[in-house]
Design a protein around this motif. Structure first.
Motif, PDB file in Angstrom:
ATOM      1  N   UNK A  63       0.848  -1.191   0.000  1.00 13.92           N
ATOM      2  CA  UNK A  63       0.000   0.000   0.000  1.00 13.92           C
ATOM      3  C   UNK A  63       0.884   1.242   0.000  1.00 13.92           C
ATOM      4  N   UNK A  64       0.675   2.115  -0.980  1.00 11.19           N
ATOM      5  CA  UNK A  64       1.389   3.391  -1.042  1.00 11.19           C
ATOM      6  C   UNK A  64       0.384   4.492  -0.753  1.00 11.19           C
ATOM      7  N   UNK A  65       0.652   5.282   0.274  1.00  8.56           N
ATOM      8  CA  UNK A  65      -0.272   6.347   0.659  1.00  8.56           C
ATOM      9  C   UNK A  65       0.523   7.484   1.293  1.00  8.56           C
ATOM     10  N   UNK A  66       0.127   8.747   1.056  1.00  6.78           N
ATOM     11  CA  UNK A  66       0.888   9.875   1.613  1.00  6.78           C
ATOM     12  C   UNK A  66       0.646  10.114   3.101  1.00  6.78           C
ATOM     13  N   UNK A  67      -0.375   9.488   3.681  1.00  6.87           N
ATOM     14  CA  UNK A  67      -0.751   9.775   5.063  1.00  6.87           C
ATOM     15  C   UNK A  67      -0.130   8.798   6.052  1.00  6.87           C
ATOM     16  N   UNK A  68       0.725   9.270   6.957  1.00  3.44           N
ATOM     17  CA  UNK A  68       1.272   8.393   7.997  1.00  3.44           C
ATOM     18  C   UNK A  68       0.184   7.820   8.900  1.00  3.44           C
ATOM     19  N   UNK A  69      -0.840   8.621   9.176  1.00  2.00           N
ATOM     20  CA  UNK A  69      -1.927   8.143  10.025  1.00  2.00           C
ATOM     21  C   UNK A  69      -2.677   6.985   9.375  1.00  2.00           C
ATOM     22  N   UNK A  70      -2.913   7.098   8.059  1.00  2.58           N
ATOM     23  CA  UNK A  70      -3.591   6.025   7.344  1.00  2.58           C
ATOM     24  C   UNK A  70      -2.747   4.756   7.341  1.00  2.58           C
ATOM     25  N   UNK A  71      -1.461   4.903   7.171  1.00  4.50           N
ATOM     26  CA  UNK A  71      -0.579   3.737   7.157  1.00  4.50           C
ATOM     27  C   UNK A  71      -0.493   3.087   8.532  1.00  4.50           C
ATOM     28  N   UNK A  72      -0.569   3.899   9.590  1.00  3.92           N
ATOM     29  CA  UNK A  72      -0.600   3.344  10.935  1.00  3.92           C
ATOM     30  C   UNK A  72      -1.883   2.528  11.133  1.00  3.92           C
ATOM     31  N   UNK A  73      -3.005   3.079  10.661  1.00  5.50           N
ATOM     32  CA  UNK A  73      -4.275   2.363  10.754  1.00  5.50           C
ATOM     33  C   UNK A  73      -4.241   1.082   9.920  1.00  5.50           C
ATOM     34  N   UNK A  74      -3.576   1.140   8.774  1.00  2.64           N
ATOM     35  CA  UNK A  74      -3.407  -0.045   7.930  1.00  2.64           C
ATOM     36  C   UNK A  74      -2.674  -1.145   8.686  1.00  2.64           C
ATOM     37  N   UNK A  75      -1.579  -0.775   9.338  1.00  2.00           N
ATOM     38  CA  UNK A  75      -0.787  -1.756  10.082  1.00  2.00           C
ATOM     39  C   UNK A  75      -1.620  -2.429  11.167  1.00  2.00           C
ATOM     40  N   UNK A  76      -2.385  -1.611  11.890  1.00  2.00           N
ATOM     41  CA  UNK A  76      -3.236  -2.152  12.957  1.00  2.00           C
ATOM     42  C   UNK A  76      -4.332  -3.046  12.378  1.00  2.00           C
TER      43      UNK A  76
END
Length: 258
Positions: A63-76
């Motif tokens: 997953x490539x996304x500019x939002x660190x918050x979204x990527x954190x939610x992705x990991x969880x």
């Protein structure tokens, strides 16, 4: 958007999810790999609305996304779904895609809800296609012009509806939260302009955004019936012009598959 595997959220995602799942199944058969696992890129994939369900199918998803918050939610989310080993999040965007992933490295690329927000949609599509292997699948989802016009008109905002019709970006005014909308023809032109073939176009959320939520939630059998109606209308060109979103499926084929 919620997980496409959850019933209520499926009003927004069911058509795309079923088309995507079938396309991935075809791609698995075409590769002939014993592992039955594909490399999938989800650009703009955010918190994993599609990435996590795709990983549940056994595929490896970046997953490539500019939002660190979204990527954190992705990991969880991936961890909670038990697919953390098959989901990787990388900060970036479609314009700088090859700063973070390799060219021609993926069997399938998802580009959902991205083109509305980028400066150059044509470049975005070119990069998404360039990330595909010689034989691969592109899933493209973007906001539809007709759906926005219809929604504004039904809400009584007739001037805004007319403005959206005539605006080059399909915007109904300064307060419009969506920077750009597309017709089915514009999206297919963008895809075909990269040299790959458009296999199908689907209208998404043709009715779902117009039906009162209380009806769907309280009327017995309404959700299932509406889902079936959405699926039946999705491939009919007559409904593409009023869909909230448009989905384009493109596929590249190497010489062995041609």
């Amino acid at each position: 958007m919620s997980d496409p595997m959850r019933p209520r959220a499926s009003l927004r995602t069911a058509v795309v999810w079923e088309v995507l799942k079938d396309a991935l199944d075809r791609r698995v058969k075409a590769t002939g790999r014993e592992s039955h696992s594909l490399d999938v890129l989800d650009t703009g994939g955010g918190s994993g609305n599609f990435a996590v369900p795709v990983a549940r199918l056994g595929h490896r998803v970046t997953v490539v996304d500019p939002s660190p918050n979204a990527l954190f939610a992705l990991e969880r989310r991936a961890a909670e779904a038990g697919v953390a080993d098959r989901v990787r999040g990388v900060q970036g965007d479609v314009h700088g895609l090859f700063d973070v992933v390799e060219r021609a490295g993926f069997d399938a690329v998802l580009c959902h809800g991205v083109l509305e927000y980028v400066d150059d949609p044509a470049e975005g599509v070119r990069n998404a296609v360039s990330a595909l292997r010689p034989s691969g699948t592109l899933s493209l989802l973007a906001a539809g012009l007709g759906g926005a016009v219809l929604a504004r008109a039904l809400a009584g905002h007739f001037t805004e509806a007319r403005q959206a019709l005539g605006d080059p970006a399909g915007r109904w005014g300064d307060g419009d939260p969506v920077p750009r909308r597309f017709t089915a023809e514009q999206l297919t032109d963008l895809v075909e302009g990269t040299g790959i073939r458009v296999d199908a176009v689907h209208g998404v959320r043709v009715f779902a955004d117009l039906v009162p939520g209380v009806l769907v939630d309280t009327e017995p059998g309404a959700l299932e019936a509406l889902l079936k109606l959405e699926a039946a209308a999705a491939e009919l060109a007559a409904f593409h012009s009023v869909a909230t979103q448009l989905h384009v499926l493109g596929e590249t084929r190497d010489a062995d598959e041609a």
